[in-house]
Design a protein around this motif. Sequence first.
Motif, PDB file in Angstrom:
ATOM      1  N   GLY A 132       0.818  -1.205   0.000  1.00 48.78           N
ATOM      2  CA  GLY A 132       0.000   0.000   0.000  1.00 48.78           C
ATOM      3  C   GLY A 132       0.851   1.253   0.000  1.00 48.78           C
ATOM      4  O   GLY A 132       2.043   1.213   0.316  1.00 48.78           O
ATOM      5  N   THR A 138      -5.187  10.658  -2.083  1.00 49.45           N
ATOM      6  CA  THR A 138      -5.204   9.486  -2.963  1.00 49.45           C
ATOM      7  C   THR A 138      -4.376   8.369  -2.338  1.00 49.45           C
ATOM      8  O   THR A 138      -3.439   8.623  -1.573  1.00 49.45           O
ATOM      9  CB  THR A 138      -4.642   9.799  -4.359  1.00 49.45           C
ATOM     10  OG1 THR A 138      -3.259  10.172  -4.244  1.00 49.45           O
ATOM     11  CG2 THR A 138      -5.428  10.909  -5.037  1.00 49.45           C
ATOM     12  N   ARG A 140      -3.422   3.744  -2.688  1.00 47.31           N
ATOM     13  CA  ARG A 140      -3.670   2.436  -3.296  1.00 47.31           C
ATOM     14  C   ARG A 140      -3.354   1.363  -2.273  1.00 47.31           C
ATOM     15  O   ARG A 140      -2.531   1.545  -1.364  1.00 47.31           O
ATOM     16  CB  ARG A 140      -2.841   2.245  -4.561  1.00 47.31           C
ATOM     17  CG  ARG A 140      -1.327   2.365  -4.413  1.00 47.31           C
ATOM     18  CD  ARG A 140      -0.642   1.045  -4.168  1.00 47.31           C
ATOM     19  NE  ARG A 140       0.814   1.167  -4.183  1.00 47.31           N
ATOM     20  CZ  ARG A 140       1.642   0.224  -3.748  1.00 47.31           C
ATOM     21  NH1 ARG A 140       1.156  -0.913  -3.251  1.00 47.31           N
ATOM     22  NH2 ARG A 140       2.939   0.388  -3.780  1.00 47.31           N
ATOM     23  N   ASP A 142      -2.936  -3.086  -2.123  1.00 46.47           N
ATOM     24  CA  ASP A 142      -2.886  -4.366  -2.815  1.00 46.47           C
ATOM     25  C   ASP A 142      -3.349  -5.468  -1.868  1.00 46.47           C
ATOM     26  O   ASP A 142      -3.017  -5.447  -0.672  1.00 46.47           O
ATOM     27  CB  ASP A 142      -1.466  -4.669  -3.285  1.00 46.47           C
ATOM     28  CG  ASP A 142      -0.915  -3.597  -4.220  1.00 46.47           C
ATOM     29  OD1 ASP A 142      -1.712  -2.809  -4.747  1.00 46.47           O
ATOM     30  OD2 ASP A 142       0.321  -3.561  -4.416  1.00 46.47           O
ATOM     31  N   HIS A 233      -8.524  -0.159 -10.642  1.00 43.93           N
ATOM     32  CA  HIS A 233      -8.270  -1.530 -10.169  1.00 43.93           C
ATOM     33  C   HIS A 233      -7.353  -2.205 -11.173  1.00 43.93           C
ATOM     34  O   HIS A 233      -7.481  -2.026 -12.381  1.00 43.93           O
ATOM     35  CB  HIS A 233      -9.581  -2.310 -10.005  1.00 43.93           C
ATOM     36  CG  HIS A 233     -10.409  -2.386 -11.253  1.00 43.93           C
ATOM     37  ND1 HIS A 233     -10.278  -3.401 -12.172  1.00 43.93           N
ATOM     38  CD2 HIS A 233     -11.369  -1.564 -11.718  1.00 43.93           C
ATOM     39  CE1 HIS A 233     -11.132  -3.212 -13.164  1.00 43.93           C
ATOM     40  NE2 HIS A 233     -11.805  -2.105 -12.922  1.00 43.93           N
ATOM     41  N   GLU A 234      -6.403  -2.982 -10.632  1.00 43.72           N
ATOM     42  CA  GLU A 234      -5.399  -3.604 -11.479  1.00 43.72           C
ATOM     43  C   GLU A 234      -5.043  -4.985 -10.951  1.00 43.72           C
ATOM     44  O   GLU A 234      -5.176  -5.252  -9.753  1.00 43.72           O
ATOM     45  CB  GLU A 234      -4.108  -2.767 -11.503  1.00 43.72           C
ATOM     46  CG  GLU A 234      -4.280  -1.307 -11.869  1.00 43.72           C
ATOM     47  CD  GLU A 234      -3.083  -0.479 -11.446  1.00 43.72           C
ATOM     48  OE1 GLU A 234      -1.952  -1.007 -11.471  1.00 43.72           O
ATOM     49  OE2 GLU A 234      -3.285   0.681 -11.064  1.00 43.72           O
ATOM     50  N   ARG A 242      -4.889  -4.857  -7.033  1.00 47.07           N
ATOM     51  CA  ARG A 242      -4.752  -3.499  -6.509  1.00 47.07           C
ATOM     52  C   ARG A 242      -6.044  -2.719  -6.687  1.00 47.07           C
ATOM     53  O   ARG A 242      -6.702  -2.779  -7.722  1.00 47.07           O
ATOM     54  CB  ARG A 242      -3.628  -2.778  -7.234  1.00 47.07           C
ATOM     55  CG  ARG A 242      -3.431  -1.317  -6.855  1.00 47.07           C
ATOM     56  CD  ARG A 242      -2.147  -0.765  -7.444  1.00 47.07           C
ATOM     57  NE  ARG A 242      -0.993  -1.438  -6.849  1.00 47.07           N
ATOM     58  CZ  ARG A 242       0.267  -1.247  -7.260  1.00 47.07           C
ATOM     59  NH1 ARG A 242       0.512  -0.401  -8.250  1.00 47.07           N
ATOM     60  NH2 ARG A 242       1.267  -1.901  -6.665  1.00 47.07           N
ATOM     61  N   LEU A 243      -6.386  -1.951  -5.637  1.00 46.65           N
ATOM     62  CA  LEU A 243      -7.477  -0.989  -5.697  1.00 46.65           C
ATOM     63  C   LEU A 243      -6.904   0.398  -5.423  1.00 46.65           C
ATOM     64  O   LEU A 243      -6.116   0.579  -4.487  1.00 46.65           O
ATOM     65  CB  LEU A 243      -8.555  -1.315  -4.669  1.00 46.65           C
ATOM     66  CG  LEU A 243      -9.426  -2.548  -4.949  1.00 46.65           C
ATOM     67  CD1 LEU A 243     -10.270  -2.894  -3.747  1.00 46.65           C
ATOM     68  CD2 LEU A 243     -10.302  -2.326  -6.176  1.00 46.65           C
ATOM     69  N   ARG A 244      -7.291   1.370  -6.240  1.00 51.93           N
ATOM     70  CA  ARG A 244      -6.876   2.757  -6.049  1.00 51.93           C
ATOM     71  C   ARG A 244      -8.097   3.564  -5.596  1.00 51.93           C
ATOM     72  O   ARG A 244      -9.184   3.408  -6.147  1.00 51.93           O
ATOM     73  CB  ARG A 244      -6.327   3.346  -7.346  1.00 51.93           C
ATOM     74  CG  ARG A 244      -5.056   2.663  -7.828  1.00 51.93           C
ATOM     75  CD  ARG A 244      -4.469   3.356  -9.050  1.00 51.93           C
ATOM     76  NE  ARG A 244      -3.266   2.697  -9.526  1.00 51.93           N
ATOM     77  CZ  ARG A 244      -2.046   2.913  -9.069  1.00 51.93           C
ATOM     78  NH1 ARG A 244      -1.859   3.816  -8.096  1.00 51.93           N
ATOM     79  NH2 ARG A 244      -0.998   2.268  -9.545  1.00 51.93           N
TER      80      ARG A 244
END
Length: 251
Positions: A132, A138, A140, A142, A233-234, A242-244
């Motif tokens: 993270g 902002t 992110r 994981d 999201h990735e 991952r979320l942002r």
Amino acid sequence: MSRFEGESQMTELLFLNDAYVSEFDAVVSEVTDDGGVVLDRTAFYIGGGGQPCDVGTLTDAETGVEYKVTKAGRSGGAVVHTIEGDARPAAGATLHGVIDWERRYLLMRTHTALHILCGVVWRDYGALVTGGDMRPGTARMDFELENMSAEFAEEVEARINAEVEQGRDIGVGFMGREEADAHPDLIRTKINLLPASIAEVRTIDIVGLDLQADGGTHVHNTQEVGRISVVGHESKGRINKRLRIALADGG
């Protein structure tokens, strides 16, 4: 946990007990060889756990000279404040510290938003955190998840905002290492990052949702965070997703 001990000095860390302290008075304990300043007490967050350190000013109470603090962190066994330029206060001087409160409070809200996210994903999906990071407004995080989709991100967004609206109180606590080790859920990261030398563990409790070991700064109630948007999201691997997130008025 209210103090950080060095070889020759001890700095009281005011933010550990009260994240809302934005101004304070302190005495210069030491000026380091590279021009950093060590204080007997500080409200500057010194960075860690993905949260950046604070910036702000230190003003000499006698001369009125203001010094700009560009960084605060651990260095060589001390808590050092990095000052812009060549001028430095003298050892023994009394200084008035002022944190850049707008930036700090936005980071407090952002950090709490990450704990809400972590708490929801742990409670509802049983996923540990693998990484993270955050910046003001902002962040992110994981997670150890196999699947990620736009639908999942939307579902998570709805659930975390429901927790914001719930108005859950947030408290700071401390527990002995033995007690903390008996509660493995206090550590949400895939790898336990708590050094063995820590005898007392600081906790952040979002009442009814999430209790974690944490050294950062947080707001008093989830409603202070405001609306959280999942902005990305990735997939970062087979079981690493991952979320942002971004705060509605901060990113």
